[in-house]
Structures are given as structure tokens and as C-alpha cells.
Design an enzyme around this catalytic site. Structure first.
Site, PDB file in Angstrom:
ATOM      1  N   ASP A  43      71.635 -48.841 -14.405  1.00 23.95           N
ATOM      2  CA  ASP A  43      71.822 -47.405 -14.215  1.00 23.95           C
ATOM      3  C   ASP A  43      71.339 -46.978 -12.821  1.00 23.95           C
ATOM      4  O   ASP A  43      70.294 -47.433 -12.361  1.00 23.95           O
ATOM      5  CB  ASP A  43      70.992 -46.690 -15.312  1.00 23.95           C
ATOM      6  CG  ASP A  43      71.379 -45.240 -15.478  1.00 23.95           C
ATOM      7  OD1 ASP A  43      72.517 -44.875 -15.122  1.00 23.95           O
ATOM      8  OD2 ASP A  43      70.545 -44.476 -15.993  1.00 23.95           O
ATOM      9  N   ASP A 100      75.414 -45.623  -7.524  1.00 22.47           N
ATOM     10  CA  ASP A 100      75.239 -44.179  -7.342  1.00 22.47           C
ATOM     11  C   ASP A 100      75.163 -43.818  -5.860  1.00 22.47           C
ATOM     12  O   ASP A 100      74.119 -43.942  -5.230  1.00 22.47           O
ATOM     13  CB  ASP A 100      73.971 -43.711  -8.070  1.00 22.47           C
ATOM     14  CG  ASP A 100      73.769 -42.200  -7.947  1.00 22.47           C
ATOM     15  OD1 ASP A 100      74.631 -41.531  -7.329  1.00 22.47           O
ATOM     16  OD2 ASP A 100      72.764 -41.690  -8.466  1.00 22.47           O
ATOM     17  N   GLU A 147      79.487 -42.340  -9.360  1.00 20.54           N
ATOM     18  CA  GLU A 147      79.226 -40.903  -9.534  1.00 20.54           C
ATOM     19  C   GLU A 147      79.789 -40.106  -8.368  1.00 20.54           C
ATOM     20  O   GLU A 147      79.722 -40.520  -7.222  1.00 20.54           O
ATOM     21  CB  GLU A 147      77.711 -40.666  -9.650  1.00 20.54           C
ATOM     22  CG  GLU A 147      77.350 -39.197  -9.873  1.00 20.54           C
ATOM     23  CD  GLU A 147      75.884 -38.974 -10.289  1.00 20.54           C
ATOM     24  OE1 GLU A 147      75.280 -39.917 -10.848  1.00 20.54           O
ATOM     25  OE2 GLU A 147      75.381 -37.872 -10.061  1.00 20.54           O
ATOM     26  N   GLY A 181      66.250 -35.464 -17.197  1.00 19.77           N
ATOM     27  CA  GLY A 181      64.923 -35.024 -17.629  1.00 19.77           C
ATOM     28  C   GLY A 181      64.992 -34.033 -18.780  1.00 19.77           C
ATOM     29  O   GLY A 181      66.001 -33.920 -19.466  1.00 19.77           O
ATOM     30  N   ASN A 225      74.602 -40.811 -21.500  1.00 19.87           N
ATOM     31  CA  ASN A 225      73.283 -41.365 -21.165  1.00 19.87           C
ATOM     32  C   ASN A 225      72.211 -40.516 -21.822  1.00 19.87           C
ATOM     33  O   ASN A 225      72.147 -39.301 -21.619  1.00 19.87           O
ATOM     34  CB  ASN A 225      73.076 -41.351 -19.654  1.00 19.87           C
ATOM     35  CG  ASN A 225      73.932 -42.364 -18.951  1.00 19.87           C
ATOM     36  OD1 ASN A 225      74.843 -42.962 -19.539  1.00 19.87           O
ATOM     37  ND2 ASN A 225      73.663 -42.581 -17.680  1.00 19.87           N
TER      38      ASN A 225
HETATM   39 ZN   LIG Z   1      71.759 -40.524 -14.715  1.00 17.54          ZN
END
Ligand SMILES: [Zn+2]
Length: 278
Positions: free
Chosen positions: A81, A103, A133, A179, A228
Site C-alpha cells: 500500500d 502512489d 492514485e 485516519g 481500504n
Molecule cells: Zn490509502
């Protein structure tokens, strides 16, 4: 049963559901997630985030994750990830990860495009799928605010990006954040639908824990195939430990670890039921 990212997302596409992707930075997380998936008989993605390198190095947990995936009675993809460097990605490929996310969302578009193409070329010789992404979320992995703030993904740019890179899955930005949410997130799920139609790709929801079941369901209908989920699962583990320690004077660490594992499994099962459309 170890599957690659493309194969596991094909199952989700066929069933019109989403596969949960859960970080597993220790054995308790790993057992919680695999046991939940086997109990509910659903495919699952177990992830290692580059950010968790300080919790456990990928060189140590990676082979354990792969072994657990191979031994599992359900399809499992072992995924990297939020990888930001090619060196780290190379290490994951060598260990045997079957999915990687490059990413480059913090980079200017052209750089993200060029690097994602490079990542696509890198995985060619491995049994591995690629996620990338585009756009920027309000907070980065770990929950810290991103420098640029939220920039929602442009569907036409996403189509161009998908076509030029040949990625297997795309993580667009449409209002989720990493988060714990301080307020209820407002998601642009119509945008998900448009991006899904224009790219033809399975889409990924990052910052997936803390989203309402209703929004999950709409998102899945609109093309989300990977969700996710980690922060709320980890939070459930911490909560169970606090409760246990308030209640009794525990001597053995394994009792604390087990309390966390059980609470995390319970939380993961609830998420899996929604993701699988039950
Ligand atoms: Zn993420």
C-alpha cells in the site's frame, strides 16, 4: 489461496461487490483478518503500507503474509500500500507480493503518469497487479493533512491516465480521508460512477473505515471494488486492550494481544459483510 490483484478484483467485479483491504502490521492483525475472511468465506486483500516499516519491516512480515495467504481457504492478495519509491517496490516484488500500489498522487500529473508507467513496466515479469492514485485526498496515509489538500479526481484525466499506464485499479479522490474522521465525510459518489464508466477500471476507496454502510453500498454500486479499511479496526483493538486493563491486572502480554485480535476480527467481520453485499 494466493491470487494477484487483478484476479481478486475480477471476482469482485463479477459479484458486483468490493474486496476489503486491511493492513496487517503484526500477527494479531493478520490472524484477525484471515480468520474473519475464512469465517465469512469472502476474498480478502492483506496490505503492508510503506508507512508501517517502523512498526514491522516488510522483509520480516512480507513472507509471513504470503505464507498466510497461501494457506488460507479463501482467495487472498498480498498487497503493498502507498509505495512511493521504486526500490521499495522492487523489494516487495522479490518477496512475492501479488499487488502493489504506486502512489504518485503528491507529484505533478506528468510525473505521476511517467512514474506509474515505470511501475507498470516493473511488475510485468511478476505475478502482480498495479494500483495507482490520481487526485489528492485531504489527508495522507497515517492521517496527516496533505500539502495540497483535497483535489477531486477529474474523470477525463482519469480516463487518459488509465489508458496510458495500463494499471489494474485506480484510487480516485472523491472526499474520503485517511485516519479517524472528525466529522461525517461527504462523498462525491456520482464522481465515482463517472470515473468508473470512463476508465472501465475497478476503483479503490482509500480512507474506507468510518464511512457509513449506506455510502459503502452506493459506492460499490457505482464501481468501487477495493475498500481500504484499517484505522477503525486498529482502534477497536486498542479499545479492547484499554477495557481489559481497566478490568483486571493482566500479567501476560499474550492476553492483551488476544483481546485486541478478537476485537479487530469482530470489527473486520462487520466491514466484510457490508463490502460483500450481505
Ligand atoms: Zn490509502
Amino acid at each position: 489461496m494466493l491470487l494477484n490483484l487483478k484476479e481478486i478484483l475480477a471476482i469482485a467485479e463479477e459479484k458486483k461487490c468490493a474486496v476489503g483491504a486491511f493492513n496487517t502490521p503484526n500477527l494479531e492483525c493478520l490472524l484477525a483478518v484471515i480468520d474473519a475472511a475464512e469465517k465469512l468465506d469472502v476474498p480478502v486483500i492483506i496490505s503492508h503500507a510503506q508507512l508501517h516499516e517502523n512498526v514491522v519491516p516488510m522483509s520480516k512480515i512480507g513472507p509471513v503474509m504470503i505464507q498466510a495467504a497461501e494457506a488460507a481457504g479463501v482467495p487472498v492478495c498480498v498487497h503493498l500500500d502507498h509505495c512511493e519509491t521504486f526500490e521499495y517496490m522492487e523489494k516487495a516484488l522479490e518477496i512475492g507480493f501479488t499487488g502493489v500500489m504506486y502512489d504518485g498522487s503528491m507529484l505533478p500529473y506528468d510525473e505521476n503518469l511517467a512514474n506509474t508507467k515505470k511501475a507498470a513496466a516493473m511488475i510485468k515479469n511478476y505475478n502482480c497487479g498495479l494500483e495507482a492514485e490520481l487526485g489528492s485526498m485531504a489527508s495522507a496515509e497515517g492521517g496527516k493533512p496533505t500539502k495540497v489538500g483535497p483535489v477531486y479526481t477529474d474523470p477525463d484525466q482519469a480516463a487518459e491516465f488509465a489508458g496510458e499506464t495500463g494499471i489494474d485499479a485506480l484510487a480516485p479522490s472523491f472526499g474520503t480521508a485517511h485516519g479517524i474522521y472528525k466529522a461525517k465525510p461527504v462523498l462525491d459518489l456520482d464522481r465515482v460512477k463517472t470515473i468508473s464508466e470512463k476508465t472501465g477500471l475497478p476503483l479503490v476507496m482509500h480512507g474506507g473505515s468510518g464511512v457509513s454502510p449506506e455510502d459503502y453500498r452506493t459506492g460499490i454500486r457505482n464501481g468501487l471494488r477495493k475498500i481500504n479499511y484499517y484505522s477503525y479496526m486498529a482502534n477497536a483493538g486498542a479499545g479492547a486492550v484499554k477495557k481489559l486493563l481497566e478490568k483486571e491486572n493482566t500479567t501476560f502480554f499474550h492476553d492483551i494481544a488476544l483481546a485486541a485480535q478478537k476485537a479487530m476480527q469482530e470489527d473486520v467481520e462487520k466491514a466484510m459483510l457490508v463490502f460483500s453485499g450481505r
